[in-house]
Design an enzyme around this catalytic site. Structure first.
Site, PDB file in Angstrom:
ATOM      1  N   SER A   1       0.871  -1.236   0.035  1.00 33.90           N
ATOM      2  CA  SER A   1       0.056  -0.077  -0.003  1.00 33.90           C
ATOM      3  C   SER A   1       1.004   1.371   0.065  1.00 33.90           C
ATOM      4  O   SER A   1       1.969   1.141   0.494  1.00 33.90           O
ATOM      5  CB  SER A   1      -0.822  -0.015   1.297  1.00 33.90           C
ATOM      6  OG  SER A   1      -1.297   1.260   1.465  1.00 33.90           O
TER       7      SER A   1
ATOM      8  N   LYS B   1       2.563  -3.457   5.839  1.00 38.34           N
ATOM      9  CA  LYS B   1       2.831  -3.130   4.242  1.00 38.34           C
ATOM     10  C   LYS B   1       4.307  -2.816   3.989  1.00 38.34           C
ATOM     11  O   LYS B   1       4.856  -3.136   3.292  1.00 38.34           O
ATOM     12  CB  LYS B   1       1.829  -2.026   3.751  1.00 38.34           C
ATOM     13  CG  LYS B   1       0.531  -2.249   3.914  1.00 38.34           C
ATOM     14  CD  LYS B   1      -0.051  -3.557   3.265  1.00 38.34           C
ATOM     15  CE  LYS B   1      -1.484  -4.003   3.280  1.00 38.34           C
ATOM     16  NZ  LYS B   1      -2.038  -5.158   2.607  1.00 38.34           N
TER      17      LYS B   1
ATOM     18  N   TYR C   1      -0.928  -0.719  10.318  1.00 35.26           N
ATOM     19  CA  TYR C   1      -1.086  -1.112   8.721  1.00 35.26           C
ATOM     20  C   TYR C   1       0.116  -0.668   8.047  1.00 35.26           C
ATOM     21  O   TYR C   1       0.482  -1.507   7.175  1.00 35.26           O
ATOM     22  CB  TYR C   1      -2.343  -0.261   8.179  1.00 35.26           C
ATOM     23  CG  TYR C   1      -2.703  -0.578   6.796  1.00 35.26           C
ATOM     24  CD1 TYR C   1      -3.425  -1.613   6.508  1.00 35.26           C
ATOM     25  CD2 TYR C   1      -2.324   0.390   5.982  1.00 35.26           C
ATOM     26  CE1 TYR C   1      -3.816  -2.157   5.377  1.00 35.26           C
ATOM     27  CE2 TYR C   1      -3.027   0.150   4.527  1.00 35.26           C
ATOM     28  CZ  TYR C   1      -3.595  -1.160   4.194  1.00 35.26           C
ATOM     29  OH  TYR C   1      -3.947  -1.277   2.809  1.00 35.26           O
TER      30      TYR C   1
END
Ligand code: NAP
Length: 257
Positions: free
Chosen positions: A154, A171, A167
């Site tokens: 991402s 990633k 997150y």
């Protein structure tokens, strides 16, 4: 409708797409099938709740279009479940050529308010899940000396995002994993790449407030969120022989943020 010229590109290939019941993964499954690949559509069942019906819907759509697909349940965090899923696919179709590590979640919060559970869940599904699926799918790719592994990172893993410490870390870790695996597996003719989408319209981004969406939109050169189809085009390309000399890369697909 299948395009005759393109339909042969992945003929004979077997793909496994994690988190393919909905969102971006669903569209990956449909796209790979439209190019001739057989598709294992992964979904998860946790405490009796699941999107099995959605996964079966993806399978029905593919079969209705003349393709081959099966729904395969596994929580990507669970080694035993992932092993059984991969074995099931190999038993059915004899191999796995293409692995799209797509399953992922967000549990956003500012760090001081982020629970240990939210940290662990996101790291386990987004990062450990890719490790387990890659580890078990690898055997088949090694035997045949051909494989494509596409990890869904991402933009948050590249530039970081406030409120997404867990997150972004998952990633960013996935990007480092991609680069290491590309070095480790290159001699076996297995390519490993990461894609780094920006903001794509799915359940994941539907949760954002209208204000946040508008603020994000103003930062995007193309002034719009992407569609899952935009991402599926890139995954189809990386899965194909056209991308046979691309490995260890992180390819941004974000409308120009
Ligand atoms: P989504 O619509 O929320 O779908 C998430 C998918 O992951 C679902 O199919 C879900 O399966 C699956 N999943 C969740 N936990 C799982 C587990 N433990 N085991 C197996 N599957 C699990 O998300 P999306 O927007 O399509 O995102 C797909 C990927 O793209 C994710 O890795 C995400 O981080 C990444 N991404 C998305 C965006 C974006 O803007 N949307 C941007 C950058 C990167 P069930 O339906 O069975 O629950």
């Amino acid at each position: 409708m299948k395009n005759n010229m393109a339909s042969s590109e992945l003929d004979g290939k077997v793909s496994l797409v994690t988190g393919a019941s909905r969102g971006i993964g669903r569209v990956h499954a449909l796209k790979l099938s439209s190019l001739g690949a057989k598709v294992a559509v992964n979904y998860v069942e946790i405490e009796g709740a699941s999107n099995k019906a959605e996964a079966n819907g993806v399978v029905e759509t593919i079969v209705g279009q003349g393709g081959e697909a099966i729904a395969v349940e596994a929580d990507v965090r669970n080694a035993e479940a992932v092993k059984a899923m991969v074995e099931g696919v190999v038993e059915r179709w004899g191999k796995i050529d293409i692995l799209v590590n797509n399953a992922g979640i967000t549990k956003d919060n500012l760090l001081l308010r982020m629970s240990e559970e939210a940290w662990d869940d996101v790291i386990d599904i987004n990062l450990k899940g890719a490790y387990l699926c890659t580890k078990f799918a690898l055997r088949s790719m090694m035997k045949q000396r051909w494989g494509r592994i596409i990890n869904t990172a991402s933009i948050s893993g590249v530039i970081g995002t406030a409120g997404q410490g867990n997150y972004s870390a998952s990633k960013g870790g996935l990007i480092a994993f991609t680069k290491s695996m590309a070095r480790e597996l290159g001699s076996l003719n297995i390519t490993v790449n990461a894609i780094a989408p920006g903001f794509i319209t799915t359940d994941m981004t539907d949760r954002l407030s209208d204000e946040r969406k508008e603020a994000i939109r103003s930062l995007i050169s193309l002034q719009r969120f992407g569609k899952p189809e935009d991402i599926a085009e890139l995954v189809a390309f990386l899965s194909s022989d056209r991308a046979s000399y691309i490995t260890g890369q992180v390819i941004g697909i974000d409308g120009g943020i």
